[in-house]
Design an enzyme around this catalytic site. Structure first.
Site, PDB file in Angstrom:
ATOM      1  N   GLU A  77       1.945 -10.285 -17.173  1.00  0.00           N
ATOM      2  CA  GLU A  77       1.594  -9.400 -16.045  1.00  0.00           C
ATOM      3  C   GLU A  77       1.042  -8.051 -16.511  1.00  0.00           C
ATOM      4  O   GLU A  77       0.363  -7.367 -15.742  1.00  0.00           O
ATOM      5  CB  GLU A  77       2.774  -9.198 -15.106  1.00  0.00           C
ATOM      6  CG  GLU A  77       3.904  -8.346 -15.627  1.00  0.00           C
ATOM      7  CD  GLU A  77       4.955  -8.080 -14.544  1.00  0.00           C
ATOM      8  OE1 GLU A  77       4.611  -7.885 -13.371  1.00  0.00           O
ATOM      9  OE2 GLU A  77       6.144  -8.072 -14.891  1.00  0.00           O
TER      10      GLU A  77
ATOM     11  N   LYS B  57       6.695 -10.693 -18.305  1.00  0.00           N
ATOM     12  CA  LYS B  57       6.357  -9.333 -18.762  1.00  0.00           C
ATOM     13  C   LYS B  57       5.029  -9.348 -19.497  1.00  0.00           C
ATOM     14  O   LYS B  57       4.139  -8.546 -19.247  1.00  0.00           O
ATOM     15  CB  LYS B  57       7.447  -8.791 -19.685  1.00  0.00           C
ATOM     16  CG  LYS B  57       8.737  -8.411 -19.015  1.00  0.00           C
ATOM     17  CD  LYS B  57       8.713  -7.099 -18.268  1.00  0.00           C
ATOM     18  CE  LYS B  57       8.386  -7.163 -16.827  1.00  0.00           C
ATOM     19  NZ  LYS B  57       9.085  -7.997 -15.905  1.00  0.00           N
TER      20      LYS B  57
ATOM     21  N   CYS C 229       0.872  -1.177   0.000  1.00  0.00           N
ATOM     22  CA  CYS C 229       0.000   0.000   0.000  1.00  0.00           C
ATOM     23  C   CYS C 229       0.907   1.224   0.000  1.00  0.00           C
ATOM     24  O   CYS C 229       2.078   1.145   0.320  1.00  0.00           O
ATOM     25  CB  CYS C 229      -0.871   0.021   1.260  1.00  0.00           C
ATOM     26  SG  CYS C 229      -1.914  -1.407   1.401  1.00  0.00           S
TER      27      CYS C 229
ATOM     28  N   ARG D 136       2.009   1.359  -5.910  1.00  0.00           N
ATOM     29  CA  ARG D 136       2.153   0.355  -4.841  1.00  0.00           C
ATOM     30  C   ARG D 136       0.833  -0.356  -4.560  1.00  0.00           C
ATOM     31  O   ARG D 136       0.795  -1.373  -3.888  1.00  0.00           O
ATOM     32  CB  ARG D 136       2.657   1.006  -3.553  1.00  0.00           C
ATOM     33  CG  ARG D 136       4.034   1.642  -3.641  1.00  0.00           C
ATOM     34  CD  ARG D 136       4.386   2.334  -2.353  1.00  0.00           C
ATOM     35  NE  ARG D 136       4.455   1.391  -1.263  1.00  0.00           N
ATOM     36  CZ  ARG D 136       5.560   0.709  -0.941  1.00  0.00           C
ATOM     37  NH1 ARG D 136       6.657   0.890  -1.650  1.00  0.00           N
ATOM     38  NH2 ARG D 136       5.572  -0.136   0.067  1.00  0.00           N
TER      39      ARG D 136
ATOM     40  N   TRP E 183      -3.711  -1.778  -1.471  1.00  0.00           N
ATOM     41  CA  TRP E 183      -3.698  -3.074  -2.167  1.00  0.00           C
ATOM     42  C   TRP E 183      -4.290  -4.044  -1.150  1.00  0.00           C
ATOM     43  O   TRP E 183      -3.662  -4.337  -0.126  1.00  0.00           O
ATOM     44  CB  TRP E 183      -2.266  -3.478  -2.541  1.00  0.00           C
ATOM     45  CG  TRP E 183      -2.207  -4.697  -3.407  1.00  0.00           C
ATOM     46  CD1 TRP E 183      -2.342  -4.752  -4.761  1.00  0.00           C
ATOM     47  CD2 TRP E 183      -2.027  -6.050  -2.978  1.00  0.00           C
ATOM     48  NE1 TRP E 183      -2.244  -6.045  -5.201  1.00  0.00           N
ATOM     49  CE2 TRP E 183      -2.066  -6.864  -4.144  1.00  0.00           C
ATOM     50  CE3 TRP E 183      -1.853  -6.663  -1.754  1.00  0.00           C
ATOM     51  CZ2 TRP E 183      -1.904  -8.250  -4.097  1.00  0.00           C
ATOM     52  CZ3 TRP E 183      -1.704  -8.037  -1.705  1.00  0.00           C
ATOM     53  CH2 TRP E 183      -1.723  -8.800  -2.861  1.00  0.00           C
TER      54      TRP E 183
ATOM     55  N   HIS F  10       9.365 -32.649 -23.655  1.00  0.00           N
ATOM     56  CA  HIS F  10       8.903 -33.382 -22.457  1.00  0.00           C
ATOM     57  C   HIS F  10       7.515 -32.913 -22.018  1.00  0.00           C
ATOM     58  O   HIS F  10       7.160 -33.052 -20.846  1.00  0.00           O
ATOM     59  CB  HIS F  10       9.922 -33.201 -21.328  1.00  0.00           C
ATOM     60  CG  HIS F  10      11.265 -33.751 -21.662  1.00  0.00           C
ATOM     61  ND1 HIS F  10      11.541 -35.097 -21.694  1.00  0.00           N
ATOM     62  CD2 HIS F  10      12.397 -33.130 -22.060  1.00  0.00           C
ATOM     63  CE1 HIS F  10      12.793 -35.287 -22.059  1.00  0.00           C
ATOM     64  NE2 HIS F  10      13.339 -34.105 -22.288  1.00  0.00           N
TER      65      HIS F  10
ATOM     66  N   ASN G 226       0.233  -0.205   6.221  1.00  0.00           N
ATOM     67  CA  ASN G 226       0.717  -1.074   5.144  1.00  0.00           C
ATOM     68  C   ASN G 226       1.239  -2.329   5.833  1.00  0.00           C
ATOM     69  O   ASN G 226       2.057  -2.253   6.739  1.00  0.00           O
ATOM     70  CB  ASN G 226       1.844  -0.387   4.356  1.00  0.00           C
ATOM     71  CG  ASN G 226       2.381  -1.288   3.253  1.00  0.00           C
ATOM     72  OD1 ASN G 226       1.699  -2.212   2.818  1.00  0.00           O
ATOM     73  ND2 ASN G 226       3.606  -1.036   2.810  1.00  0.00           N
ATOM     74  N   GLY G 227       0.716  -3.500   5.449  1.00  0.00           N
ATOM     75  CA  GLY G 227       1.175  -4.746   6.062  1.00  0.00           C
ATOM     76  C   GLY G 227      -0.005  -5.589   6.505  1.00  0.00           C
ATOM     77  O   GLY G 227      -1.124  -5.423   6.026  1.00  0.00           O
TER      78      GLY G 227
ATOM     79  N   GLU H 290      11.452 -14.408 -18.394  1.00  0.00           N
ATOM     80  CA  GLU H 290      11.189 -12.982 -18.166  1.00  0.00           C
ATOM     81  C   GLU H 290      10.260 -12.435 -19.248  1.00  0.00           C
ATOM     82  O   GLU H 290       9.348 -11.666 -18.959  1.00  0.00           O
ATOM     83  CB  GLU H 290      12.506 -12.213 -18.128  1.00  0.00           C
ATOM     84  CG  GLU H 290      12.396 -10.710 -17.986  1.00  0.00           C
ATOM     85  CD  GLU H 290      11.677 -10.252 -16.716  1.00  0.00           C
ATOM     86  OE1 GLU H 290      11.422 -11.094 -15.824  1.00  0.00           O
ATOM     87  OE2 GLU H 290      11.331  -9.061 -16.639  1.00  0.00           O
TER      88      GLU H 290
ATOM     89  N   LYS I  59       3.768  -2.894  -6.921  1.00  0.00           N
ATOM     90  CA  LYS I  59       5.172  -2.793  -7.292  1.00  0.00           C
ATOM     91  C   LYS I  59       6.071  -3.514  -6.306  1.00  0.00           C
ATOM     92  O   LYS I  59       7.016  -4.186  -6.683  1.00  0.00           O
ATOM     93  CB  LYS I  59       5.596  -1.320  -7.365  1.00  0.00           C
ATOM     94  CG  LYS I  59       7.042  -1.117  -7.779  1.00  0.00           C
ATOM     95  CD  LYS I  59       7.319  -1.646  -9.176  1.00  0.00           C
ATOM     96  CE  LYS I  59       8.756  -1.471  -9.576  1.00  0.00           C
ATOM     97  NZ  LYS I  59       9.034  -2.128 -10.879  1.00  0.00           N
TER      98      LYS I  59
END
Ligand code: AGP
Length: 614
Positions: A494, A491, A2, A27, A75, A510, A101-102, A487, A609
């Site tokens: 997301e 990208k 947050c 955030r 968030w 496989h 935040n937490g 990666e 983030k």
């Protein structure tokens, strides 16, 4: 996860709080709110669901007056995104105000005890429990100073929390308490600030205090005092960060991500900095941030990280083993911390983290220390939790990375890891030799190679048109390009929400080969390196099954280019640096597919983030 911000001083607080929240919105952006205390002593709270713009719109006609207040962008962890669950939260009197935040892990028994005492809760959040617990204590002990109430109440909490709170009965005094997620204080002239990170404060001050776990700061317009939760004074000197507000702005780009992709040629050079002389090939120990002596005594480098930083760690493993010939392992931080890892004083645990605040990576490093390992952090944010807890810090200088999708942080991590691998080799040699000329030449060429890769954007944009309706995309790579395949997939998924997977080319047969048909794009990283023939075979196998093969190749390619459906020619550079250049077209591809799909590039849904909770 947050964004929290607080202000006390001579300005109107509302614009300062909204400006700070705007810079922190990356955030978390489920909901937002502010609380401002007017000169009349009245607490005025405004909250809204959704992005910060909804709140700004809501109060535009009648912004709460006052020169003292807090703001929050959320968030969601406890309680769905809604106005009722938006911060700030208050106690029953409405005079105690909290943002957070937490996660307060033991919020439920505290809530149940308060409910038994007749407290009525208005939200589903753990944060309201903090406000109600403070209010109930204050009501029970009206003569006890609020600072004492804060200390006693917070002592009962378990979990991770960055709290900023105040009582309107003590106007002009903010309390900031840190246990896990970050809190930064900004020092001004006759005004002071509190925030989750520096980007919210850079427009006002660059003189910052980074709080440590267990710190309780009392912030007024005239000054800041820091104690422990027990009240014992703590020394927290201010530091002047090198960033300015402009560097945290978009700089004319449509998105922060676009700006940050474009900054890569510059910030990789800034990350090399004075760590290594490109003339002499000699390392500067102080700039590298890790004492040579520490490296001589180890027999394993255990890398711990999350997300994109974990992909950097996979490249780091290749570099450390091939260049320094030292054993290297890579683990998700969230797995490492719970698997009773076999590490000891001969292990160097390297935490890689852009933010330096990722809860799992912080916890993994704490576990490593508990087990007696030496620790090093590779971080982008000076003063971050990881930077302050390790035996050595390898600093990247990517500058503030605002886009949730990590780009310049990743490439600066890779260049730092390439340097580190050579540094480990040099430090462990009987006699330290200068770095080889070929690598030095590669470093010197890196900015130009990155600019050449950026110049591919028009081709990449055309390719994005062919992929914007894809439902699944497979990325393949081998060796140090397998992490780049991962990666590229991360990208894409997301920010464009297209499902994508990265696989080592050799694994295709496989299982994933069953996915291949004429609707499945297969993006293959096929640079001219020792594994070229192998990846070329994998792409040929995909083509033979009607897969849509899109290949990234080196100049002069004469095999894959003859059968691929689309070919992107990427600059060739020293093998230890090639992944840095190869990833750029994949960053651009994800960016343009997301734009074409109308996605929010900088603030993709459900993400934040910096994941500062488990
Ligand atoms: C990368 O694009 C993501 N935003 C995410 O995976 C990120 O890399 C991860 O959360 C780790 O963050 P850190 O580097 O700040 O620790």
């Amino acid at each position: 996860m947050c964004g929290i911000v607080g202000y006390v001083g001579s300005r109107e607080a509302t614009p300062v709080l909204l400006d700070g929240l705007k810079r922190l919105e990356y955030r978390g952006y489920d909901s937002a709110g502010i609380a401002v205390v007017g000169d009349d002593g009245v607490v005025r709270v405004a909250r809204s669901e959704g992005k910060l713009g909804n709140l700004t719109e809501k109060i535009s006609q009648n912004p709460p007056p006052g020169r003292f207040g807090v703001g929050h962008t959320r968030w969601a962890t406890h309680g769905r995104p809604s106005e009722e669950n938006a911060h700030p939260h208050r106690d029953a009197s409405g005079r105690v105000v909290v943002i957070h935040n937490g996660i307060i892990e033991n919020f439920l028994p505290i809530k149940q005890r308060l409910q038994k005492e007749g407290v009525r809760f208005l939200s589903e959040t753990d944060t309201e429990v903090v406000a109600q617990a403070l209010g109930a204590s204050q009501k029970a002990e009206p003569l006890t100073p609020f600072a004492e109430i804060v200390r006693k109440t917070v002592a009962s909490f378990e979990g991770m929390f960055a709290l900023v709170l105040f009582s309107a009965d003590e106007p002009g005094v903010l309390y900031a308490l840190k246990w896990g997620p970050p809190i930064v204080l900004g020092l001004g002239e006759g005004e002071n600030f509190v925030a989750s990170d520096a980007t919210a404060l850079l427009a006002y001050t660059r003189d910052l205090i980074f709080l440590e776990d267990g710190d309780l700061a009392r912030v007024t317009a005239s000054g800041v005092t820091v104690t422990g939760f027990d009240g014992a004074p703590r020394e927290r000197p201010a530091s002047r960060v090198p960033w300015d507000a402009v560097s945290a702005e978009k700089g004319g780009y449509p998105h922060f991500m676009a700006k940050e992709i474009a900054e890569q040629p510059t910030v990789v050079i800034e990350t090399i900095g004075n760590k290594l002389s490109l003339e002499t090939g000699v390392f500067n120990e102080e700039e590298m941030g890790v004492p040579r002596a520490l490296l001589r005594g180890i027999d394993l480098v255990q890398i711990v990280a999350c997300g994109t930083s974990w992909h950097a760690g996979l490249v780091g493993k290749f570099l450390l083993e091939q260049i320094a010939r030292v054993r290297a392992e890579v683990d998700y931080a969230s797995e490492f911390r719970y698997r009773s890892p076999l590490v000891d004083e001969k292990t160097l645990v390297l935490g890689i983290s852009q933010s330096g605040e990722t809860a799992d990576t912080v916890a993994a490093l704490k576990e490593a220390r508990r087990l007696g390992a030496r620790t090093t952090g590779l971080v982008n944010v000076p003063g971050s939790a990881i930077a302050r807890m390790v035996d050595g810090v390898i600093a990247t200088h990517a500058g503030p990375e605002i886009g949730v999708a990590s780009t310049k942080a990743f490439t600066t991590q890779l260049v730092a890891l390439a340097l580190f691998a050579h540094y480990v080799k040099a430090a462990r040699a009987e006699k330290e030799e200068p770095v080889d000329a070929a690598f030095l030449a590669g470093l010197a060429r890196l900015p130009a190679a990155l600019r050449e890769a950026l110049a591919l954007e028009p081709e990449i944009e055309k390719l994005a048109r062919r992929l914007e309706h894809a439902r699944d995309i497979l990325f393949l790579g081998r060796g140090a390009h397998y992490p780049i395949a991962l990666e590229g997939a991360l990208k894409l998924k997301e920010i464009s929400y297209v499902h994508a997977e990265g696989y080592p080319g050799g694994e295709m047969k496989h299982g994933p080969i069953a996915l291949i048909d004429d609707a499945l794009p297969v993006i293959g990283l096929a640079p001219d390196d020792a594994l070229y023939e192998k990846i070329a075979s994998n792409l040929r196998e995909a083509k033979a099954r009607d897969g849509i093969v899109i290949a990234l190749v080196s100049p002069g390619d004469a095999d894959v280019s003859t059968f691929a459906d689309a070919v992107i020619t990427i600059p060739k550079i020293h093998p230890a640096l090639q992944p840095i250049v190869s990833v750029v077209p994949l960053q651009l591809l994800a960016y343009h597919v997301a734009r074409r799909r109308g996605c929010d590039v900088d603030q993709p849904r459900n993400l934040a983030k910096s994941v500062t909770v488990e």
